[in-house]
Design a protein around this motif. Structure first.
Motif, short mmCIF file in Angstrom:
data_model
loop_
_atom_site.label_atom_id
_atom_site.label_comp_id
_atom_site.label_asym_id
_atom_site.label_seq_id
_atom_site.Cartn_x
_atom_site.Cartn_y
_atom_site.Cartn_z
N GLY A 260 0.83 -1.19 0.00
CA GLY A 260 0.00 0.00 0.00
C GLY A 260 0.86 1.24 0.00
N CYS A 261 0.21 2.39 0.05
CA CYS A 261 0.88 3.68 -0.06
C CYS A 261 1.97 3.84 1.00
N ARG A 262 3.15 4.28 0.55
CA ARG A 262 4.31 4.57 1.41
C ARG A 262 4.69 3.36 2.26
N GLY A 263 4.68 2.19 1.64
CA GLY A 263 5.14 1.00 2.34
C GLY A 263 6.56 1.20 2.81
N HIS A 264 6.86 0.80 4.05
CA HIS A 264 8.19 1.14 4.58
C HIS A 264 9.29 0.32 3.91
N LEU A 265 8.98 -0.90 3.45
CA LEU A 265 9.99 -1.67 2.72
C LEU A 265 10.08 -1.19 1.27
N ALA B 116 3.02 18.20 13.24
CA ALA B 116 2.59 16.82 13.53
C ALA B 116 1.40 16.81 14.48
N GLN B 117 1.27 17.86 15.31
CA GLN B 117 0.11 17.96 16.20
C GLN B 117 -1.19 18.02 15.41
N ARG B 118 -1.10 18.49 14.16
CA ARG B 118 -2.31 18.73 13.37
C ARG B 118 -2.44 17.80 12.17
N TYR B 119 -1.32 17.47 11.50
CA TYR B 119 -1.50 16.61 10.32
C TYR B 119 -1.80 15.17 10.68
N CYS B 120 -1.43 14.72 11.89
CA CYS B 120 -1.78 13.36 12.30
C CYS B 120 -3.27 13.28 12.59
N PRO B 121 -3.99 12.32 11.99
CA PRO B 121 -5.44 12.22 12.18
C PRO B 121 -5.86 11.41 13.39
N ALA B 122 -4.88 11.07 14.25
CA ALA B 122 -5.19 10.17 15.36
C ALA B 122 -4.65 10.66 16.71
N GLY B 123 -4.18 11.89 16.77
CA GLY B 123 -3.69 12.42 18.03
C GLY B 123 -2.45 11.73 18.56
N VAL B 124 -1.60 11.24 17.65
CA VAL B 124 -0.39 10.53 18.08
C VAL B 124 0.64 11.50 18.66
N TYR B 125 0.76 12.69 18.05
CA TYR B 125 1.84 13.61 18.42
C TYR B 125 1.28 14.79 19.23
N ASN C 199 -2.10 5.08 19.54
CA ASN C 199 -3.22 5.65 18.80
C ASN C 199 -3.07 5.51 17.28
N CYS C 200 -1.90 5.12 16.81
CA CYS C 200 -1.57 5.18 15.39
C CYS C 200 -2.50 4.30 14.55
N ILE C 201 -3.11 4.90 13.52
CA ILE C 201 -3.98 4.13 12.62
C ILE C 201 -3.29 3.80 11.30
N HIS C 202 -1.95 3.90 11.30
CA HIS C 202 -1.12 3.45 10.18
C HIS C 202 -1.41 4.20 8.89
N CYS C 203 -1.68 5.51 8.99
CA CYS C 203 -1.99 6.27 7.78
C CYS C 203 -0.72 6.66 7.03
N LYS C 204 0.41 6.76 7.71
CA LYS C 204 1.74 7.10 7.16
C LYS C 204 1.91 8.59 6.86
N ILE D 295 10.80 11.58 10.74
CA ILE D 295 9.99 10.47 11.24
C ILE D 295 10.00 9.33 10.22
N THR D 296 10.31 8.15 10.68
CA THR D 296 10.22 6.96 9.84
C THR D 296 9.21 6.00 10.46
N TRP D 297 8.20 5.64 9.67
CA TRP D 297 7.18 4.69 10.12
C TRP D 297 7.67 3.28 9.81
N VAL D 298 7.69 2.42 10.82
CA VAL D 298 8.00 1.00 10.60
C VAL D 298 6.87 0.17 11.19
N THR D 299 6.87 -1.10 10.91
CA THR D 299 5.76 -1.94 11.38
C THR D 299 5.87 -2.18 12.89
#
Length: 553
Positions: free
Chosen positions: A188-193, A495-504, A521-526, A537-541
């Motif tokens: 999917g979009c922006r897969g970390h691998l 990051a306080q605002r672009y994250c849709p899940a209140g992670v930051y 809280n992360c919903i894996h939107c990337k 920031i690097t998103w990993v699984t």
């Protein structure tokens, strides 16, 4: 660390539309040749479909090719599109319906279906398993295995049972090596691998930078008297300003439900903008609220989407592996659709791999070459033609703005069929577009009314998101000081605002400001991996099964 190892002919990373289509087509071709292939699919979600989020109006072209008898097999395509309403919202209370001739024909949806892609993927997984594919949900692909010659040799699944410092707990289980002749990355979009492979093999050397949007979706149960099954509504304009591209949608599905959402392009410039709050505002517009009032919100989710199109596609092959679907960026944003294109890319990958493995009645022993036959198949397919004909859609919107860009696209698509002799490119980077906080207007968002609009935490609750709390944080900071010294100082830490899940969150303490990461809280939107202005920031699984558990998104 010693790990158990399993050998397959093909390992596929991700049980989305592209990965499952790859698996199904591979097994169909093996059966036609009366040969056996060992194919497995690993999926980081708790089940197939748990992490799938899409609008979705579905074009069945690829499905018709993959399973011509899909209706007899009870595929979950039951709601035919019955009408298209497209509005230009020119204010918070006003909007005009656009006549059909003023809209790019790519936006017309005759013959398409309103679907839950989560349920479509569950159905595809059933077909794959019946064909002999092994599917392992709850097993994220954490690392790429590289052979001695540098080619891709498979993946390593994530370790389980590590504490926050990365030390083994009593429940520790090391990940497994899944080795393969060919590995297909369909994350999917922006897969970390996929991100790692694009950089390692320089796959995007000849492409424009990829561009992204964040897409929101909610499912609502509404008053049956307001429900018009099969109606598709798209909007442009408000609540987004002239410097922010995107648009909204509302699809009337079955069972008196509607799917409502907003897409915000991630090249926006105002660091004070909150895509989540723009979506909450959107639902108050009369053209949308007329359907939602008196209804009940039952699900919420968000996901980044790759929308650079043809010009941003990387090379999709490398020694021992392929990138397919949104991992490569095959979405046709002129149609606001990427499922049929993702499926077709997976099917083409399967055909290329089958030619390499199913040789003269015997399975080939080696699979380390670059599958150039995939590129030939792609360039000779309707997928290439479709993406090429819409190559200017996104760049025109970015270059000329929503209205002039939309006018160009209408002329290009409706009169010239995408064959105007222009080739617009957008070589900007989404994360570099933010203005300084001091140079951008602060946006005062209204408080949620808990009837049409809601806060982030109650929304995340509806996504059924869960992570094992005592585990390493899967949101990695390259430099822990940058969020405060750079991002907060220059951009009021977006990051306080672009994250849709209140992670930051920024916490003010006596010793100074501090970034708090609520990774559970992360919903894996990337989105953070994409929009962070410092690319820090690097998103990993995370551990397997972590993240949202969408029932029918």
């Amino acid at each position: 660390m010693e790990r158990e190892s399993m050998e397959f002919d093909v390992v596929i990373v991700g049980a989305g539309p592209s990965g499952l289509s790859t698996a199904c087509r591979l097994m169909q071709l093996a059966q036609e040749k009366q040969q056996e292939l060992m194919v497995c699919v690993v999926e980081k979600g708790s089940e197939v479909g748990a992490h799938i989020l899409s609008g979705a109006v579905f074009e069945p072209r690829s499905l018709n090719e993959l399973f011509p008898d899909w209706q007899e097999k009870n595929a979950p395509l039951t709601t035919k599109v019955t009408g298209d309403d497209i509005y230009l919202l020119n204010g918070e209370d006003s909007g005009i319906k656009l006549p059909g001739f003023t809209v790019p024909k790519t936006m017309h949806n005759e013959g398409n279906y309103i679907v839950s892609m989560g349920n479509v993927c569950r159905w595809l997984a059933e077909q794959a398993e019946q064909l002999g594919v092994e599917i392992f949900p709850g097993f994220p692909a954490q690392e790429v295995i590289y052979n001695d010659d540098g080619s891709v040799g498979g993946i390593i699944t994530g370790d389980m049972g590590l504490d926050a410092e990365g030390q083994p707990k009593d429940s520790f289980m090391p990940g497994m090596e899944l080795r393969a002749k060919y590995t297909v990355f369909a994350e999917g979009c922006r897969g970390h691998l996929g991100k790692e492979l694009i950089e390692k093999f320089d796959l995007a050397a000849d492409a424009s930078p990829q561009h992204y949007g964040i897409g929101f979706k909610e499912i609502w149960d509404i008053d049956p008297e307001k429900h018009q099954e099969g109606l598709v509504v798209h909007t442009a304009g408000w609540p987004l300003d002239k410097d922010t591209n995107g648009g909204g949608y509302l699809y009337h599905a079955e069972n008196n439900q509607v799917f409502v959402g907003l897409i915000v392009d991630l090249n926006y410039s105002n660091p004070h903008l909150s895509p989540f709050d723009e979506f909450q505002r959107y639902k108050h517009h009369p053209k949308i609220s007329q359907y939602l009032k008196g209804g009940k919100r039952v699900s919420y989710g968000a996901r980044a989407m790759a929308k650079g199109g043809f010009n941003s596609l990387p090379k999709m092959t490398m020694p021992g592996a392929l990138l397919v679907g949104c991992d490569a960026g095959t979405i046709n944003f002129a149609k606001i659709k990427g499922n049929h294109t993702a499926m077709k890319s997976g099917m083409l990958a399967a055909e290329a791999i089958a030619e390499a493995l199913l040789l003269e009645g015997a399975v080939a022993e080696e699979g380390k070459q670059d599958l150039t036959n995939f590129t030939e198949k792609y360039q000779n397919s309707w997928l290439y033609d479709e993406l090429y004909s819409t190559r200017n859609f996104g760049p025109a919107m970015h270059k000329f703005g929503t209205f002039l860009g939309g006018a160009y696209n209408t002329i290009d698509q409706n009169i010239f069929g995408g064959k105007l002799p222009f080739n617009f490119k957008d070589d900007s980077l989404d994360h570099q577009q933010l203005k300084l906080a001091s140079e951008a207007p602060v946006i005062a968002y209204p408080k949620p009314d808990n009837e049409l609009s809601f806060d982030k935490l109650s929304s995340v609750f509806l996504s059924n998101t869960n992570h094992e709390e005592e585990q390493p944080c899967h949101l990695k900071l390259k430099d822990k000081d940058i969020p405060i010294s750079v991002n907060l100082a220059k951009y009021d830490e977006p990051a306080q605002r672009y994250c849709p899940a209140g992670v930051y969150e920024i916490e003010q303490a006596e010793e100074g400001a501090k970034l708090i990461i609520n990774a559970q809280n992360c919903i894996h939107c990337k989105t953070c991996d994409i929009k962070d202005p410092s690319q820090n920031i690097t998103w990993v699984t995370p551990e397997g099964t972590g993240g949202p558990n969408y029932p029918n998104m």
